[in-house]
Write a protein that holds these residues in place. Structure first.
Motif: not given
Lengths: 409, 163, 308
Positions: A190-191, A194-197, A200, A272, A275, A344, A347-348, C140, C200, C204, C206, C208, C293, C296
């Motif tokens: 679940l975590l 997520l390539p956004a984070r 994880w 990244a 961070h 988290l 933020t991105p 960032e 969620y 998810a 990327p 925000w 990005k 991704l």
């Protein structure tokens, strides 16, 4: 000893009542806090758009791990043929039911629209299969809860009748074991999915989760065993205790090794990925209030590993118990608090927002824990029957089965 | 300078309300001020301009000519014979609402980009014939640098979703 | 994803069950309601609770829902709105391009977006403009809290970010209840009446780009935009996600998104990617572009470019 028994039992009964009353109070006050959250929205929590998950989801992840670890007793008891463990399996089952219920409660209180949960039900709602890992997670968690409740009921009966294990029940144990592994794996996915984070987004997350779950789950079972022994209602077979200690130690060592691999990647050439972790462990730019906690947690883990790998020390119940308690707290901090928030952050788009759980959040979390402990206490009271002394239930007992238990006192 | 900006802003507001329609050859509808400055017309409607290139003195000194950094002067773009009209570098007369063709003489890249809808701004709708702002809507011809309007502050609440 | 309209619309049993649920509730509670709930507030709340997924609703059901939304807005926020549900424009796929040479970080887009989309006064808003240090393009490193007096090193630039309307969106994949999906015209939308508020999708994304309604939106009757749509800028309930929809309520009717309209420097370009003579195709064919990005693999439909 026998003359002190009545007095002791009165005291114990009284203590149990106080324990139940205190927990019930905690549940009720949490219900009140939840009402506040329901009335005003999740604005009463410390979360924000920048930090959209907090204490609740952290606790969820931690508890899923605890739930998953119940399998550590099932595998040896039924696959490896260490029959002494069988009588301890019931605690594991009770623990899984408790922990899964708590985990599901933590997800539920985290929802913005709790009345709409039916949207996730197959058929009535629109579960996003197979794409959404969250949908998978809800499915396996519910299934695991169901199977374990069933096993627990069966176990209660079977134990009473001391019936031999049927093929049928063995099948369900296998299912429970696989589900146990999968709930925590899926929660990690679940975590990790997520390539956004980036913090994880690592393949090592699931194995690390399983390892840490084994540590904290075994720790919980060991502590429970000790408490039950103190209370005098039930004694954990020595073989089971040894097995739990062994698994806890092994899992801890593996967990630390995987942690070191992660830290190496994070810090040798920081990207990244680093961070959140940097914030977590090093407190970059003073961005985290968690640094001391995290370093403490890692320190405890390292220390516990060094102590537990020494065999003579591992044989001493006092040492094991102390380490188990410390490890439980350490992993609670690392996973329950330290995993979600830094994942988290930032933020991105690079915003750092401090997170501090509010009183309402803490009260609700306390209530869920209290509710879980109530359930656990109740289950143990229902299902744990005193077992006669050790020798009859030794690891290599001749007939391979525990002596029939006495009835409840 | 401020005055010009205000004038320009006022002009934009007026002209945004009723579109100029010309330039069908580029497939666009133009919007923005399309008329000559009335200030000049006040005298030059009846009086022929002097044709020698020179630095402008009174009564022209109210016009601050910034375009071309001193290399341009009135009759490079305005027709001496007919002050109500413009002319291209090659001398072809142009009405005011076709000013972009004159701009294209020196700024071909921008004009190409503008005609493709990249430079400037498409108005009203993303479909159908392009409705574009006319060059002078943003670039006052005598002082063409675009001046940004004031910055909007970051909405207070937007940093954290709640206090 | 897997949700073709057929799979969602099909199972008649499912619908029957839900219809039955609504019917039973309504019938059994009807006499009581008439007494206790003259304004129909409770009935509306219940019906919203039992309402089915947007893509499972028939046109008549949607009409009913739209009226209910209008009634609720008046009751809860004291505003009269008109709520519509414009269908996707056929044969069109929307795209967005931002000219970074033009953006001066004036935030007119930010304010226009809040106004147009009825964003709560407590909401974060859907558009972020980042002040970027010279020579750097890591998101960032952006600074959102700049103002006209912030000293910025020469070479600083501005980067507006909002939902990139990815063609393979991570948020849609994440949603456990299919409450968010990509429409045929390329806009990623949310059914605010179906979202369970698990956030969620927020984790998810990327970019925000997703916001949560942490409390009941605060809307001032004086500043509300009354022309709304179901998937767009209608007042949202508490506890659900919201996001940029490229002003779906406007763009599906041929208008420009509010941010494009407000941009004083013309840095924002919105249009149809399928139109061979359109602005976006011109940019893709003639400009050096980049996407945020891109590695991704969410295939964002927002391109950034510069004049040179």
């Amino acid at each position: 000893m026998s003359d002190t028994r009545p007095v002791r039992s009165v005291i114990l009964r009284f203590a149990l009542r106080i324990w139940v009353v205190v927990l019930s109070f905690a549940v009720v006050q949490g219900g009140w806090a939840w009402h506040e959250q329901w009335r005003l929205g999740l604005v009463v929590t410390g979360m924000s758009d920048q930090l959209s998950w907090g204490l609740y989801i952290g606790q969820f992840v931690f508890l899923v791990g605890v739930a998953a670890s119940a399998v550590v007793l099932v595998i040896p008891a039924y696959w490896l043929g260490i029959h002494a463990c069988r009588s301890a399996v019931v605690i594991g089952e009770a623990l899984s039911v408790t922990a899964v219920s708590m985990a599901l409660m933590f997800v539920w209180v985290d929802l913005g629209q709790p009345l709409r949960v039916w949207h996730a039900l197959p058929w009535l709602g629109t579960p996003n299969f197979p794409a959404s890992i969250m949908a998978w997670d809800l499915l396996v968690l519910t299934a695991y809860l169901g199977v374990n409740v069933g096993l627990l009921i069966g176990h209660g009966r079977g134990h009473r009748k001391s019936a031999p294990l049927s093929r049928h029940r063995l099948f369900w144990f296998v299912v429970a074991t696989l589900l146990g592994l999968s709930i925590h794996t899926v929660t990690a996915f679940l975590l990790a999915g997520l390539p956004a984070r980036p913090m994880w987004n690592t393949g090592l997350l699931a194995p690390r989760f399983i390892a840490s779950a084994l540590v904290s789950g075994c720790a919980w079972l060991l502590v429970t065993g000790w408490i039950l022994a103190k209370v005098g209602t039930w004694r954990m077979p020595e073989a089971a205790g040894r097995l739990l200690t062994g698994v806890m130690t092994g899992a801890l060592v593996i967990y630390l090794f995987m942690g070191i691999s992660e830290w190496f990647v994070l810090f040798y050439h920081p990207t990244a990925h680093g961070h959140g972790a940097g914030m977590l462990y090093l407190g970059w730019e003073g961005k985290s209030g968690l640094t001391l906690w995290m370093i403490g947690s890692v320190g405890v883990q390292g220390m516990a590993a060094m102590v537990l790998v020494v065999r003579p020390w591992r044989r001493r119940p006092g040492v094991v118990l102390g380490m188990a308690m410390l490890l439980f707290v350490a992993l609670f901090v690392e996973k329950g608090v330290g995993l979600i928030v830094p994942g988290l952050q930032p933020t991105p788009l690079g915003e750092w927002v401090a997170y501090r759980p509010t009183v309402v959040e803490l009260r609700i979390a306390a209530a869920i824990w209290a509710g879980g402990l109530l359930l656990f206490t109740g289950l143990l009271r229902l299902l744990c029957h005193p077992v006669p002394r050790e020798p009859e239930c030794g690891s290599a007992s001749t007939d391979g089965r525990c002596a029939p238990p006495r009835g409840p006192e | 300078m401020r005055k010009i900006v205000w004038l320009l802003a006022g002009g934009m507001v007026v002209c945004l309300s009723h579109w100029g329609v010309a330039g069908s050859e580029v497939g666009v509808h133009l919007a923005g001020p399309t008329a000559a400055k009335s200030e000049c017309q006040g005298c030059h409607a009846w009086r022929n301009p002097e044709r020698t290139r020179r630095a402008l003195a009174a009564p022209h000194d109210r016009l601050r000519m910034q375009h071309g950094q001193g290399d341009l002067w009135c009759l490079d773009c305005h027709r001496a014979e007919q002050p109500g009209e413009l002319k291209t570098r090659s001398g072809r007369p142009l009405p005011y609402d076709a000013a972009w063709q004159l701009c294209a003489d020196c700024h071909p890249v921008q004009i190409t980009s503008w005609r493709s809808g990249i430079h400037g701004k498409r108005m009203e709708s993303w479909r159908g014939a392009r409705k574009l702002l006319h060059c002078p809507a943003c670039h006052e011809a005598h002082d063409p640098a675009w001046r940004p309007p004031p910055m909007h502050p970051l909405p207070v609440q937007s940093l954290r979703s709640h206090p | 994803m897997s949700q073709t309209p057929e799979t969602l619309l099909d199972p008649s049993r499912r619908r029957w069950l839900q219809g039955a649920g609504v019917a039973v509730t309504t019938v059994s509670a009807a006499p009581l309601m008439a007494l206790a709930d003259p304004e129909g507030a409770v009935a509306d709340t219940l019906e919203t609770l039992l309402q089915t997924h947007y893509r499972r609703m028939s046109r008549t059901e949607i009409q009913e829902v739209l009226h209910r939304i209008e009634r609720r807005a008046e009751r809860e926020h004291g505003v009269r709105i008109r709520c519509q549900d414009p269908p996707p424009v056929t044969g069109v796929r929307f795209g967005f391009a931002v000219n970074l040479s033009k953006c001066k970080g004036l935030r007119h887009c930010v304010t226009a977006c809040r106004q147009e989309n009825n964003v709560s006064m407590q909401g974060s808003g859907n558009v972020r403009v980042l002040a970027m240090p010279p020579g750097v393009r890591t998101l960032e490193s952006g600074e959102v809290e700049y103002d006209a007096h912030t000293p910025m090193p020469p070479g600083s630039w501005f980067l507006p970010v909002q939902c990139q309307q990815c063609a393979d969106p991570a948020c849609v994949r994440a949603c456990p209840v299919e409450a968010t999906w990509r429409e045929p015209d390329g806009i990623v939308v949310i059914d605010y009446d179906w979202c369970i508020g698990c956030r969620y999708c927020a984790a998810a994304c990327p970019y925000w780009a997703r916001r949560f309604n942490w409390q009941k939106p605060h809307l001032s009757a004086a500043h509300i935009t009354p022309e709304t749509s179901y998937l767009g800028n209608r007042p949202r309930p508490v506890g659900v996600m919201e996001k940029c929809t490229w002003c779906i309520q406007r763009t599906r009717q041929g208008r420009m998104p509010a941010c494009q309209e407000a941009c004083p420097s013309g840095a924002r370009i919105f249009g149809d990617l399928l139109d061979p003579g359109g602005e976006l195709r011109h940019i893709l064919e003639h400009k050096t572009i980049f996407r945020l990005k891109e590695e991704l693999h969410t295939d964002p439909q927002t391109w950034y470019f510069t004049d040179v």
